[in-house]
Design a protein around this motif. Structure first.
Motif, PDB file in Angstrom:
ATOM      1  N   ASP A   1       0.812  -1.220   0.000  1.00 44.32           N
ATOM      2  CA  ASP A   1       0.000   0.000   0.000  1.00 44.32           C
ATOM      3  C   ASP A   1       0.845   1.269   0.000  1.00 44.32           C
ATOM      4  O   ASP A   1       0.308   2.376   0.055  1.00 44.32           O
ATOM      5  CB  ASP A   1      -0.943   0.013   1.200  1.00 44.32           C
ATOM      6  N   GLY A   2       2.176   1.127  -0.046  1.00 42.23           N
ATOM      7  CA  GLY A   2       3.061   2.284  -0.079  1.00 42.23           C
ATOM      8  C   GLY A   2       3.609   2.705   1.272  1.00 42.23           C
ATOM      9  O   GLY A   2       4.491   3.562   1.334  1.00 42.23           O
ATOM     10  N   SER A   3       3.137   2.130   2.367  1.00 46.30           N
ATOM     11  CA  SER A   3       3.674   2.486   3.678  1.00 46.30           C
ATOM     12  C   SER A   3       5.061   1.873   3.853  1.00 46.30           C
ATOM     13  O   SER A   3       5.374   0.822   3.283  1.00 46.30           O
ATOM     14  CB  SER A   3       2.742   2.021   4.799  1.00 46.30           C
ATOM     15  N   PRO A   4       5.940   2.521   4.635  1.00 42.55           N
ATOM     16  CA  PRO A   4       7.341   2.080   4.690  1.00 42.55           C
ATOM     17  C   PRO A   4       7.555   0.829   5.535  1.00 42.55           C
ATOM     18  O   PRO A   4       6.879   0.627   6.545  1.00 42.55           O
ATOM     19  CB  PRO A   4       8.049   3.279   5.324  1.00 42.55           C
ATOM     20  N   VAL A   5       8.490   0.003   5.103  1.00 41.92           N
ATOM     21  CA  VAL A   5       9.048  -1.016   5.988  1.00 41.92           C
ATOM     22  C   VAL A   5      10.007  -0.277   6.900  1.00 41.92           C
ATOM     23  O   VAL A   5      10.987   0.304   6.456  1.00 41.92           O
ATOM     24  CB  VAL A   5       9.782  -2.113   5.195  1.00 41.92           C
ATOM     25  N   ARG A   6       9.725  -0.259   8.189  1.00 44.22           N
ATOM     26  CA  ARG A   6      10.419   0.625   9.109  1.00 44.22           C
ATOM     27  C   ARG A   6      11.458  -0.129   9.931  1.00 44.22           C
ATOM     28  O   ARG A   6      11.256  -1.280  10.327  1.00 44.22           O
ATOM     29  CB  ARG A   6       9.400   1.315  10.034  1.00 44.22           C
ATOM     30  N   SER A   7      12.563   0.528  10.170  1.00 39.83           N
ATOM     31  CA  SER A   7      13.583   0.029  11.109  1.00 39.83           C
ATOM     32  C   SER A   7      13.972  -1.417  10.847  1.00 39.83           C
ATOM     33  O   SER A   7      13.967  -2.239  11.764  1.00 39.83           O
ATOM     34  CB  SER A   7      13.093   0.201  12.547  1.00 39.83           C
ATOM     35  N   ALA A   8      14.319  -1.729   9.595  1.00 41.13           N
ATOM     36  CA  ALA A   8      14.731  -3.097   9.262  1.00 41.13           C
ATOM     37  C   ALA A   8      15.971  -3.475  10.055  1.00 41.13           C
ATOM     38  O   ALA A   8      16.959  -2.740  10.071  1.00 41.13           O
ATOM     39  CB  ALA A   8      15.004  -3.208   7.766  1.00 41.13           C
ATOM     40  N   SER A   9      15.922  -4.628  10.715  1.00 40.80           N
ATOM     41  CA  SER A   9      17.018  -4.995  11.618  1.00 40.80           C
ATOM     42  C   SER A   9      17.584  -6.384  11.367  1.00 40.80           C
ATOM     43  O   SER A   9      18.608  -6.742  11.962  1.00 40.80           O
ATOM     44  CB  SER A   9      16.539  -4.905  13.067  1.00 40.80           C
ATOM     45  N   ALA A  10      16.943  -7.176  10.509  1.00 43.00           N
ATOM     46  CA  ALA A  10      17.442  -8.525  10.218  1.00 43.00           C
ATOM     47  C   ALA A  10      16.694  -9.043   8.998  1.00 43.00           C
ATOM     48  O   ALA A  10      15.588  -8.588   8.695  1.00 43.00           O
ATOM     49  CB  ALA A  10      17.227  -9.457  11.411  1.00 43.00           C
ATOM     50  N   ILE A  11      17.298 -10.004   8.309  1.00 42.97           N
ATOM     51  CA  ILE A  11      16.663 -10.613   7.136  1.00 42.97           C
ATOM     52  C   ILE A  11      17.052 -12.081   7.090  1.00 42.97           C
ATOM     53  O   ILE A  11      18.189 -12.452   7.396  1.00 42.97           O
ATOM     54  CB  ILE A  11      17.062  -9.881   5.832  1.00 42.97           C
ATOM     55  N   ALA A  12      16.078 -12.933   6.713  1.00 41.85           N
ATOM     56  CA  ALA A  12      16.331 -14.374   6.608  1.00 41.85           C
ATOM     57  C   ALA A  12      15.417 -14.955   5.542  1.00 41.85           C
ATOM     58  O   ALA A  12      14.303 -14.461   5.324  1.00 41.85           O
ATOM     59  CB  ALA A  12      16.073 -15.064   7.947  1.00 41.85           C
ATOM     60  N   PRO A  13      15.860 -16.020   4.855  1.00 42.11           N
ATOM     61  CA  PRO A  13      14.982 -16.676   3.883  1.00 42.11           C
ATOM     62  C   PRO A  13      13.774 -17.283   4.582  1.00 42.11           C
ATOM     63  O   PRO A  13      13.876 -17.844   5.675  1.00 42.11           O
ATOM     64  CB  PRO A  13      15.884 -17.750   3.262  1.00 42.11           C
ATOM     65  N   PHE A  14      12.604 -17.159   3.912  1.00 38.04           N
ATOM     66  CA  PHE A  14      11.362 -17.662   4.497  1.00 38.04           C
ATOM     67  C   PHE A  14      10.403 -17.997   3.366  1.00 38.04           C
ATOM     68  O   PHE A  14      10.063 -17.123   2.554  1.00 38.04           O
ATOM     69  CB  PHE A  14      10.754 -16.604   5.413  1.00 38.04           C
ATOM     70  N   GLY A  15       9.979 -19.258   3.281  1.00 41.39           N
ATOM     71  CA  GLY A  15       9.071 -19.658   2.227  1.00 41.39           C
ATOM     72  C   GLY A  15       9.683 -19.382   0.870  1.00 41.39           C
ATOM     73  O   GLY A  15      10.821 -19.749   0.590  1.00 41.39           O
ATOM     74  N   ASP A  16       8.916 -18.678   0.003  1.00 42.90           N
ATOM     75  CA  ASP A  16       9.422 -18.357  -1.332  1.00 42.90           C
ATOM     76  C   ASP A  16       9.984 -16.945  -1.384  1.00 42.90           C
ATOM     77  O   ASP A  16      10.053 -16.339  -2.453  1.00 42.90           O
ATOM     78  CB  ASP A  16       8.310 -18.517  -2.377  1.00 42.90           C
ATOM     79  N   GLY A  17      10.398 -16.418  -0.230  1.00 43.10           N
ATOM     80  CA  GLY A  17      10.939 -15.064  -0.206  1.00 43.10           C
ATOM     81  C   GLY A  17      11.850 -14.826   0.976  1.00 43.10           C
ATOM     82  O   GLY A  17      12.608 -15.718   1.372  1.00 43.10           O
ATOM     83  N   TRP A  18      11.730 -13.635   1.544  1.00 46.43           N
ATOM     84  CA  TRP A  18      12.607 -13.203   2.628  1.00 46.43           C
ATOM     85  C   TRP A  18      11.780 -12.532   3.712  1.00 46.43           C
ATOM     86  O   TRP A  18      10.845 -11.780   3.412  1.00 46.43           O
ATOM     87  CB  TRP A  18      13.651 -12.211   2.094  1.00 46.43           C
ATOM     88  N   LEU A  19      12.132 -12.793   4.959  1.00 44.09           N
ATOM     89  CA  LEU A  19      11.449 -12.179   6.096  1.00 44.09           C
ATOM     90  C   LEU A  19      12.365 -11.130   6.696  1.00 44.09           C
ATOM     91  O   LEU A  19      13.507 -11.425   7.067  1.00 44.09           O
ATOM     92  CB  LEU A  19      11.094 -13.245   7.139  1.00 44.09           C
TER      93      LEU A  19
END
Length: 323
Positions: A15-33
């Motif tokens: 909807d255009g709202s920001p992903v805020r304060s990203a602090s970690a990333i890991a593979p999850f399902g068919d994408g990334w969490l």
């Protein structure tokens, strides 16, 4: 090491709202969490879409947290995310306060898109509409305070010096990294935890104080203008070596943000060898790191950057590292 930034993308929900304060990333399902350290939702990035997934229940009725709203002390502060062998993602709080000594085990059953827009769900206080969220069985939250205090003791730190900001898995060993801050007397160190025991504690099969700390390592990453280069995340390379993202952030404690003087990636040495460092231009505050693919003589990575501004979208960097 040679580092190339292949792409930079601003992260926004559908909807255009920001992903805020990203602090970690890991593979999850068919994408990334992607963890948001000041929200109860993570951002699930899949081809052509970014949706919000709950990873913890509202805290005192709040879904997002900020200093301006007087709710920063409530945030779970998930600063590490590790893909586990069963396909789950383990998110770990930083431990910098008692409310941040929780972990969430996110399972594939959260893969149902939440109703309503991200903007409707993520402005702050929870509303009745959030009762329609995805099945709560999609995550399990555990209070791991006894384990956090044991890790602090193993590092020789007081509770208020603790700030765990990165983790990676090697076999059944979770390497959990303390973020250095010379202003509070904390140096970079990592603790090795039995991952299967940690998962058992998450599922309530054992108590957190039964988890063994298998070892502690100290890491001297150096300083920039008197500020320590500190680990913000870690990944295990195919050959078993550990690559960490680092940032020199001038902050007086383990809670407040400060200016970032330098940042980069460091390949940790083995058998007493010094780490090998390469700088990320622009002093990007990389807080999350994940492996996309291996390449001949290198690796492609995804990194997420925390803008320290909840109104600004976090960014994703596509990196190619060669050695």
């Amino acid at each position: 090491m040679l580092l190339e930034i292949e792409d930079i993308t601003a992260l926004t929900f559908d909807d255009g709202s920001p992903v805020r304060s990203a602090s970690a990333i890991a593979p999850f399902g068919d994408g990334w969490l992607v963890a948001q350290d000041d929200a109860i939702h993570a951002a699930w990035i899949r081809p052509g879409t970014i949706t919000a997934l709950p990873v913890i229940d509202p805290v005192d009725g709040w879904e997002t947290f900020s200093e301006a709203a007087g709710t920063k002390h409530l945030k779970p502060d998930f600063e590490a995310a590790c893909a586990m062998p069963g396909g789950e993602v383990l998110m770990l709080g930083s431990g910098s306060s008692p409310s941040r000594m929780r972990a969430s085990l996110v399972t594939g059953s959260t893969a149902e898109r939440l109703p309503g827009s991200a903007a409707e769900r993520l402005p702050g206080h929870a509303t009745g509409s959030t009762a329609e969220k995805a099945d709560a069985s999609g995550f399990t939250v555990a209070d791991l305070r006894p384990l956090y205090l044991a890790v602090a003791t193993a590092f020789g730190l007081r509770e208020d010096q603790l700030n765990l900001e990165g983790a990676c898995l090697t076999g059944d060993r979770l390497h959990w990294f303390q973020r250095a801050n010379l202003a509070v007397g904390a140096t970079t160190a990592s603790a090795e935890i039995e991952a299967s025991a940690l998962l058992a504690a998450m599922r309530g099969e054992i108590n957190p104080d039964e988890i063994q700390i298998l070892g502690v390592r100290r890491h001297d990453l150096g300083t920039t203008r008197g500020v320590a280069l500190a680990v913000t995340d870690a990944v295990t390379l195919p050959d078993g070596r550990i690559l960490v993202s680092v940032a020199a952030e001038d902050t007086p404690n383990a809670v407040d943000d400060g200016p970032v003087i330098a940042s980069g990636l460091a390949l940790l040495g083995t058998d007493g060898e010094p780490p090998v460092f390469t700088e990320i231009p622009g002093a990007e505050k990389v807080e999350g790191l994940a492996i996309r693919e291996t390449t001949p003589g290198g690796v492609r990575l995804l990194a997420v950057v925390d803008a320290d501004d909840y109104e600004a979208p976090s960014r994703r960097l596509a990196l190619h590292l060669r050695w």
